[in-house]
Design an enzyme around this catalytic site. Sequence first.
Site, short mmCIF file in Angstrom:
data_model
loop_
_atom_site.label_atom_id
_atom_site.label_comp_id
_atom_site.label_asym_id
_atom_site.label_seq_id
_atom_site.Cartn_x
_atom_site.Cartn_y
_atom_site.Cartn_z
N PHE A 53 0.87 -1.17 0.00
CA PHE A 53 0.00 0.00 0.00
C PHE A 53 0.91 1.22 0.00
CE2 PHE A 53 -2.10 3.02 2.98
CZ PHE A 53 -3.34 3.16 2.38
N GLY A 104 9.02 13.24 0.49
CA GLY A 104 8.65 14.56 0.99
C GLY A 104 7.32 14.62 1.71
N ILE A 142 10.29 -2.23 34.99
CA ILE A 142 10.19 -3.36 35.93
C ILE A 142 11.37 -4.31 35.75
CG2 ILE A 142 8.86 -5.48 36.41
CD1 ILE A 142 6.29 -3.80 36.04
N GLY A 191 14.34 -3.59 35.19
CA GLY A 191 15.62 -3.03 35.63
C GLY A 191 16.66 -3.14 34.53
N GLY A 192 17.90 -3.43 34.91
CA GLY A 192 19.00 -3.48 33.94
C GLY A 192 18.79 -4.56 32.89
N GLU A 215 0.18 4.73 10.02
CA GLU A 215 -1.23 5.11 9.74
C GLU A 215 -1.60 6.43 10.40
OE1 GLU A 215 -2.62 3.49 7.52
OE2 GLU A 215 -2.03 1.39 7.63
N THR A 244 0.30 9.85 12.75
CA THR A 244 0.78 10.10 14.12
C THR A 244 -0.39 10.51 15.02
OG1 THR A 244 1.15 12.43 13.64
CG2 THR A 244 2.99 10.94 13.18
C1 LIG Z 1 8.46 1.48 9.27
C2 LIG Z 1 7.50 2.29 8.49
C3 LIG Z 1 6.61 1.67 7.62
C4 LIG Z 1 5.72 2.44 6.84
N1 LIG Z 1 4.91 1.81 5.93
C5 LIG Z 1 4.18 2.55 5.07
C6 LIG Z 1 3.44 1.93 4.00
O1 LIG Z 1 3.38 0.71 3.89
N2 LIG Z 1 2.80 2.73 3.12
C7 LIG Z 1 2.82 4.10 3.21
O2 LIG Z 1 2.21 4.77 2.37
N3 LIG Z 1 3.49 4.71 4.23
C8 LIG Z 1 4.16 3.97 5.15
N4 LIG Z 1 4.87 4.59 6.17
C9 LIG Z 1 4.87 6.05 6.26
C10 LIG Z 1 4.08 6.58 7.43
O3 LIG Z 1 2.70 6.46 7.16
C11 LIG Z 1 4.53 8.03 7.67
O4 LIG Z 1 5.85 7.98 8.15
C12 LIG Z 1 3.63 8.72 8.67
O5 LIG Z 1 2.35 8.97 8.12
C13 LIG Z 1 4.23 10.09 9.10
O6 LIG Z 1 4.60 10.83 7.98
P1 LIG Z 1 6.06 11.49 7.89
O7 LIG Z 1 7.05 10.46 8.26
O8 LIG Z 1 6.20 12.13 6.56
O9 LIG Z 1 6.06 12.60 9.01
P2 LIG Z 1 5.59 14.12 8.80
O10 LIG Z 1 4.27 14.16 8.12
O11 LIG Z 1 6.71 14.87 8.17
O12 LIG Z 1 5.42 14.57 10.31
C14 LIG Z 1 6.53 14.94 11.13
C15 LIG Z 1 6.00 15.43 12.48
O13 LIG Z 1 5.15 16.57 12.28
C16 LIG Z 1 3.87 16.32 12.86
N5 LIG Z 1 2.85 16.94 12.01
C17 LIG Z 1 2.74 16.86 10.67
N6 LIG Z 1 1.68 17.57 10.23
C18 LIG Z 1 1.07 18.08 11.34
C19 LIG Z 1 -0.08 18.89 11.57
N7 LIG Z 1 -0.85 19.30 10.57
N8 LIG Z 1 -0.37 19.24 12.85
C20 LIG Z 1 0.39 18.81 13.89
N9 LIG Z 1 1.51 18.05 13.73
C21 LIG Z 1 1.84 17.68 12.48
C22 LIG Z 1 3.72 14.80 12.89
O14 LIG Z 1 2.79 14.39 13.88
C23 LIG Z 1 5.14 14.38 13.21
O15 LIG Z 1 5.35 14.50 14.60
C24 LIG Z 1 5.71 3.84 6.98
C25 LIG Z 1 6.57 4.46 7.90
C26 LIG Z 1 7.47 3.71 8.64
C27 LIG Z 1 8.40 4.40 9.58
#
Ligand SMILES: Cc1cc2nc3c(=O)[nH]c(=O)nc-3n(C[C@H](O)[C@H](O)[C@H](O)COP(=O)(O)OP(=O)(O)OC[C@H]3O[C@@H](n4cnc5c(N)ncnc54)[C@H](O)[C@@H]3O)c2cc1C
Length: 398
Positions: free
Chosen positions: A127, A133, A351, A353-354, A377, A379
């Site tokens: 997906f 970016g 819980i 510890g080390g 999915e 943050t």
């Molecule tokens: C191991 C892993 C597997 C993944 N697998 C998939 C996958 O299968 N398919 C896929 O499509 N994606 C995947 N992802 C991507 C994942 O969905 C994104 O990393 C996630 O949605 C966060 O986007 P970003 O990393 O660009 O962070 P950003 O969007 O750049 O956010 C950075 C920080 O800013 C905060 N922030 C951003 N916008 C706002 C706002 N409007 N208000 C307040 N705070 C905000 C966020 O909460 C976060 O703390 C995966 C990521 C990882 C790490």
Amino acid sequence: MTRLCQTEGLTEDQSEILKAVRVFVDEQIIPVAQELEHSDTYPQEIIDGLKELGVFGLTIPEEFGGLGESLLTYALVVEEIARGWMSVSGVINTHFIVAYLLMQHGTEEQKQKYLPRMATGEVRGAFSMSEPGLGSDVSAVSTKATKQADGSYSITGQKMWLTNGATSTLVALLVKTDEGAESVYKNMTTFLVEKEAGFGETAQGVTVPGKIDKMGYKGVETTELILENHQIAADQILGGEPGKGFFQMMDGVEVGRVNVAARACGLAWRGFELGVAYAQQRKTFGKVIADHQAVLFRIAEMATKVEVAHNMMVRAARLKDTGRRMDVEAGMAKMVASEYANEVVEDSFRIHGGYGYSKEYEIERLMREVKFMLIGEGTSDIQKMIIGRSLLKDYKLK
Ligand SMILES: Cc1cc2nc3c(=O)[nH]c(=O)nc-3n(C[C@H](O)[C@H](O)[C@H](O)COP(=O)(O)OP(=O)(O)OC[C@H]3O[C@@H](n4cnc5c(N)ncnc54)[C@H](O)[C@@H]3O)c2cc1C
């Protein structure tokens, strides 16, 4: 002992499925998880076992060869699997979302073409929305599909963070198309991109460069995906019509959020089990540490959080099964389950510890894995935006 994470009102079939999965987790996953995770080894035997159990086709309707089970059954299975090893639940998660997208939005031909082979696990789904970016801000997708004179499309761009990027053979890919709509959301389309499993050029103009090295969530690969003039027929558009991709993907993400909540519940549950066991073995100042009130209270708080998260996850899954929109409930369940899982796992770590810092103990793996629950999915900040905006509409001053 399974007092926690009990679910009332399950059918006999659901209970049987969960029992079979729990035995599989206890016997086939937990004993090998630590070793496979440390060596970042793909859990092929476990995946073969899950195929035999029918997990890949759990929610696919019986007419397409699946078990036709509900989102609730799926979520409870995921919780059990994540209790054993979170990465394994990641292997089935994107597959499940792609199958869901096909079931909800696919044309009849697309369903016939893919669902039977997805039910057996022969075709495996990934997906892809995120790009280097963007993650939270899906409207910023820049990978572009350009319509050709013959009606087909050419796709160019770079995608990021594809869970199962190499093992999958079907990618639900969100791209920009030019539908002439004013809203950016209506200029987005989901394509069903077929490719071979593996790394390198896996289809014409489709390259999977390599694995991203992660702090946890090991065993399952996460990759980039590079598209360079990938030629694709218009009938590979999910649902047959361009311009609907954003809404389709948001629907997929909604069930994905219940799924991440379920994974977080599994991690919290395991964190609790490890903590409560260790607390009764380790002695300090002449008694087992569970007899120190600070540790006892920690155990009580951990168990309460496990229960709250489980019940919110179950409620969100049940709501989705009624066919209602549940962005608020899915967002709440995902936020609470992931934040609580993080806290419960950290409490269990304390819980220990080390010894919790030693790679010999399971809790160190959970400490690394649980961090992904805070990100995947969407943050917690993004969940709060969805929940808050929706509630402001519901509670708008007259
Ligand atoms: C191991 C892993 C597997 C993944 N697998 C998939 C996958 O299968 N398919 C896929 O499509 N994606 C995947 N992802 C991507 C994942 O969905 C994104 O990393 C996630 O949605 C966060 O986007 P970003 O990393 O660009 O962070 P950003 O969007 O750049 O956010 C950075 C920080 O800013 C905060 N922030 C951003 N916008 C706002 C706002 N409007 N208000 C307040 N705070 C905000 C966020 O909460 C976060 O703390 C995966 C990521 C990882 C790490």
